[in-house]
Write a protein that holds these residues in place. Structure first.
Motif, PDB file in Angstrom:
ATOM      1  N   LEU A 118       0.349  -0.958  -0.180  1.00 11.71           N
ATOM      2  CA  LEU A 118       0.605  -0.022   0.007  1.00 11.71           C
ATOM      3  C   LEU A 118       0.931   1.010   0.378  1.00 11.71           C
ATOM      4  O   LEU A 118       0.722   2.144  -0.670  1.00 11.71           O
ATOM      5  CB  LEU A 118      -0.964  -0.171   0.723  1.00 11.71           C
ATOM      6  CG  LEU A 118      -1.968  -0.918   0.661  1.00 11.71           C
ATOM      7  CD1 LEU A 118      -2.658  -1.486   2.599  1.00 11.71           C
ATOM      8  CD2 LEU A 118      -3.284  -1.083   0.059  1.00 11.71           C
ATOM      9  N   ASN A 128       0.896   4.156  -2.641  1.00 11.86           N
ATOM     10  CA  ASN A 128       0.440   5.242  -2.508  1.00 11.86           C
ATOM     11  C   ASN A 128       1.415   6.686  -3.295  1.00 11.86           C
ATOM     12  O   ASN A 128       1.534   7.505  -3.450  1.00 11.86           O
ATOM     13  CB  ASN A 128       0.240   5.346  -1.012  1.00 11.86           C
ATOM     14  CG  ASN A 128      -1.356   4.732  -0.784  1.00 11.86           C
ATOM     15  OD1 ASN A 128      -1.735   4.762  -2.200  1.00 11.86           O
ATOM     16  ND2 ASN A 128      -1.189   4.115   0.834  1.00 11.86           N
ATOM     17  N   SER A 157      -4.903   4.380  -5.775  1.00 16.49           N
ATOM     18  CA  SER A 157      -4.769   4.193  -4.160  1.00 16.49           C
ATOM     19  C   SER A 157      -5.482   2.416  -4.620  1.00 16.49           C
ATOM     20  O   SER A 157      -5.785   2.410  -5.750  1.00 16.49           O
ATOM     21  CB  SER A 157      -6.432   5.092  -4.661  1.00 16.49           C
ATOM     22  OG  SER A 157      -7.031   5.355  -5.518  1.00 16.49           O
ATOM     23  N   LEU A 158      -6.083   2.269  -3.407  1.00 17.91           N
ATOM     24  CA  LEU A 158      -6.652   0.451  -3.396  1.00 17.91           C
ATOM     25  C   LEU A 158      -7.835   1.105  -2.970  1.00 17.91           C
ATOM     26  O   LEU A 158      -8.362   1.333  -1.210  1.00 17.91           O
ATOM     27  CB  LEU A 158      -5.407  -0.250  -2.535  1.00 17.91           C
ATOM     28  CG  LEU A 158      -5.872  -1.660  -2.514  1.00 17.91           C
ATOM     29  CD1 LEU A 158      -5.836  -2.128  -4.049  1.00 17.91           C
ATOM     30  CD2 LEU A 158      -5.537  -2.221  -1.919  1.00 17.91           C
ATOM     31  N   PRO A 159      -8.719   0.055  -2.929  1.00 17.83           N
ATOM     32  CA  PRO A 159     -10.223   0.417  -3.006  1.00 17.83           C
ATOM     33  C   PRO A 159     -10.029  -0.014  -1.919  1.00 17.83           C
ATOM     34  O   PRO A 159      -9.838  -1.962  -2.344  1.00 17.83           O
ATOM     35  CB  PRO A 159     -11.494   0.071  -3.844  1.00 17.83           C
ATOM     36  CG  PRO A 159     -10.182  -0.332  -5.679  1.00 17.83           C
ATOM     37  CD  PRO A 159      -9.004  -0.126  -5.025  1.00 17.83           C
ATOM     38  N   THR A 160     -11.565  -0.266  -1.162  1.00 16.65           N
ATOM     39  CA  THR A 160     -12.142  -0.997   0.570  1.00 16.65           C
ATOM     40  C   THR A 160     -13.018  -1.910   0.429  1.00 16.65           C
ATOM     41  O   THR A 160     -13.823  -1.676  -0.904  1.00 16.65           O
ATOM     42  CB  THR A 160     -11.531  -0.274   1.470  1.00 16.65           C
ATOM     43  OG1 THR A 160     -10.219   0.585   1.553  1.00 16.65           O
ATOM     44  CG2 THR A 160     -12.224  -1.287   2.847  1.00 16.65           C
ATOM     45  N   PHE A 161     -12.463  -4.331   0.079  1.00 17.08           N
ATOM     46  CA  PHE A 161     -13.938  -4.139   0.110  1.00 17.08           C
ATOM     47  C   PHE A 161     -14.854  -4.001   1.320  1.00 17.08           C
ATOM     48  O   PHE A 161     -14.795  -3.213   2.090  1.00 17.08           O
ATOM     49  CB  PHE A 161     -13.832  -5.266   0.438  1.00 17.08           C
ATOM     50  CG  PHE A 161     -14.624  -6.081  -0.372  1.00 17.08           C
ATOM     51  CD1 PHE A 161     -14.650  -6.839  -1.357  1.00 17.08           C
ATOM     52  CD2 PHE A 161     -15.790  -6.855   0.342  1.00 17.08           C
ATOM     53  CE1 PHE A 161     -15.513  -7.566  -1.879  1.00 17.08           C
ATOM     54  CE2 PHE A 161     -16.622  -8.070   0.035  1.00 17.08           C
ATOM     55  CZ  PHE A 161     -16.580  -8.691  -1.016  1.00 17.08           C
ATOM     56  N   PRO A 162     -16.388  -2.934   0.436  1.00 22.05           N
ATOM     57  CA  PRO A 162     -17.241  -2.734   1.799  1.00 22.05           C
ATOM     58  C   PRO A 162     -17.852  -3.834   2.535  1.00 22.05           C
ATOM     59  O   PRO A 162     -17.582  -4.989   2.655  1.00 22.05           O
ATOM     60  CB  PRO A 162     -18.722  -2.299   0.822  1.00 22.05           C
ATOM     61  CG  PRO A 162     -17.960  -3.262  -0.608  1.00 22.05           C
ATOM     62  CD  PRO A 162     -16.696  -3.633  -0.593  1.00 22.05           C
ATOM     63  N   SER A 181     -13.875  -8.379   3.542  1.00 22.49           N
ATOM     64  CA  SER A 181     -13.812  -7.302   4.525  1.00 22.49           C
ATOM     65  C   SER A 181     -13.192  -7.037   5.604  1.00 22.49           C
ATOM     66  O   SER A 181     -12.771  -8.341   5.911  1.00 22.49           O
ATOM     67  CB  SER A 181     -14.711  -6.587   4.228  1.00 22.49           C
ATOM     68  OG  SER A 181     -15.721  -7.002   4.954  1.00 22.49           O
ATOM     69  N   ASP A 207     -10.370  -8.259   8.363  1.00 21.07           N
ATOM     70  CA  ASP A 207      -9.128  -8.134   9.443  1.00 21.07           C
ATOM     71  C   ASP A 207      -8.874  -9.358   7.770  1.00 21.07           C
ATOM     72  O   ASP A 207      -7.525  -8.888   8.138  1.00 21.07           O
ATOM     73  CB  ASP A 207      -8.952  -9.057  10.177  1.00 21.07           C
ATOM     74  CG  ASP A 207      -9.846  -8.249  11.799  1.00 21.07           C
ATOM     75  OD1 ASP A 207      -9.563  -6.889  11.797  1.00 21.07           O
ATOM     76  OD2 ASP A 207      -9.842  -8.849  12.914  1.00 21.07           O
ATOM     77  N   GLU A 245      -9.657  -8.731   4.796  1.00 19.77           N
ATOM     78  CA  GLU A 245      -9.976  -8.493   3.806  1.00 19.77           C
ATOM     79  C   GLU A 245      -8.858  -8.808   2.231  1.00 19.77           C
ATOM     80  O   GLU A 245      -7.865  -9.013   2.175  1.00 19.77           O
ATOM     81  CB  GLU A 245      -9.642  -6.818   3.302  1.00 19.77           C
ATOM     82  CG  GLU A 245     -10.589  -5.794   2.522  1.00 19.77           C
ATOM     83  CD  GLU A 245     -10.280  -4.273   2.977  1.00 19.77           C
ATOM     84  OE1 GLU A 245     -10.396  -3.936   2.089  1.00 19.77           O
ATOM     85  OE2 GLU A 245      -9.774  -4.525   3.748  1.00 19.77           O
TER      86      GLU A 245
END
Length: 214
Positions: free
Chosen positions: A4, A8, A13-18, A158, A160, A162
């Motif tokens: 990450l 950066n 950027s790296l999307p976050t899994f919802p 998502s 811990d 993810e």
């Protein structure tokens, strides 16, 4: 995480899994990094027995024993090449699954002729080690294009644990059945449709012209 930090630093950027919901909206007006799996992207467009049709016992060339090489020929290479290399043994049914892939993508998606032309060029590339790498890059780019076209989904978890892959949103019926019959924790491993907001290119051009741009 070192990964990450590295992306950066170069402006990605790296999307976050919802954590909840069945959709995610991604703003692709800036650099973004997502993880894809070319083997799996291709597999989900093909019937289940396409994988088992590889037959090393019939002297199938080693190159085609790799799933991504085998499936690429069925999905993207519409005509057998003039010179078959590697030859002998069990050969692909070139282009056999192209129509099914187009059906799954729907009438909203048109695959430009340049895509098929590039696939044919890759199929003729040598050495075979280079061809394998080109296939991976091609399919990764194709998966990215599917995301822009609204034909992709995130599959992952998502919290811990993810992690996710971006894959086709619509699969061959054989693999839908496998998914439905596979025991798992649905609150942990989930499918999330990807919605993308394309930058308004036309508006951006008009603004540039008004400000004296080319």
């Amino acid at each position: 995480m070192e990964f990450l930090t590295a992306i950066n630093q170069v402006g990605f950027s790296l999307p976050t899994f919802p954590a909840e919901g069945d959709r995610i909206a991604l703003d692709i007006g800036h650099k973004m990094c997502v993880e894809v799996c070319p083997k799996l992207t291709q597999t989900l467009f093909t019937p289940l027995d396409r994988i088992s049709s590889r037959s090393p016992s019939n002297g199938q060339p080693v190159f085609y024993r790799q799933i991504d090489n085998w499936l690429f020929s069925h999905l993207f290479v519409r005509q057998p090449p003039e010179t078959t290399y590697p030859d002998g043994g069990t050969q692909p049914a070139f282009g056999e699954d192209a129509a099914e892939m187009q059906r799954l993508l729907g009438n909203e998606v048109t695959i430009d002729e340049s895509v098929w032309t590039e696939a044919a060029r890759i199929q003729a590339s040598q050495p075979l080690s280079l061809r394998h790498e080109l296939i991976g890059a091609f399919v990764a780019g194709f998966q990215g294009a599917m995301m822009l076209a609204g034909k992709a989904a995130m599959f992952g978890a998502s919290g811990d644990h993810e992690g996710f892959y971006v894959l086709p949103a619509i699969w061959h019926d054989d693999w839908v059945e496998v998914w439905n019959q596979t025991a798992r924790r649905d609150d942990f491993v989930r499918q999330v449709l990807v919605e993308t907001a394309l930058p308004d290119i036309q508006s951006g051009c008009q603004d540039a012209e008004q400000n004296g741009g080319g």
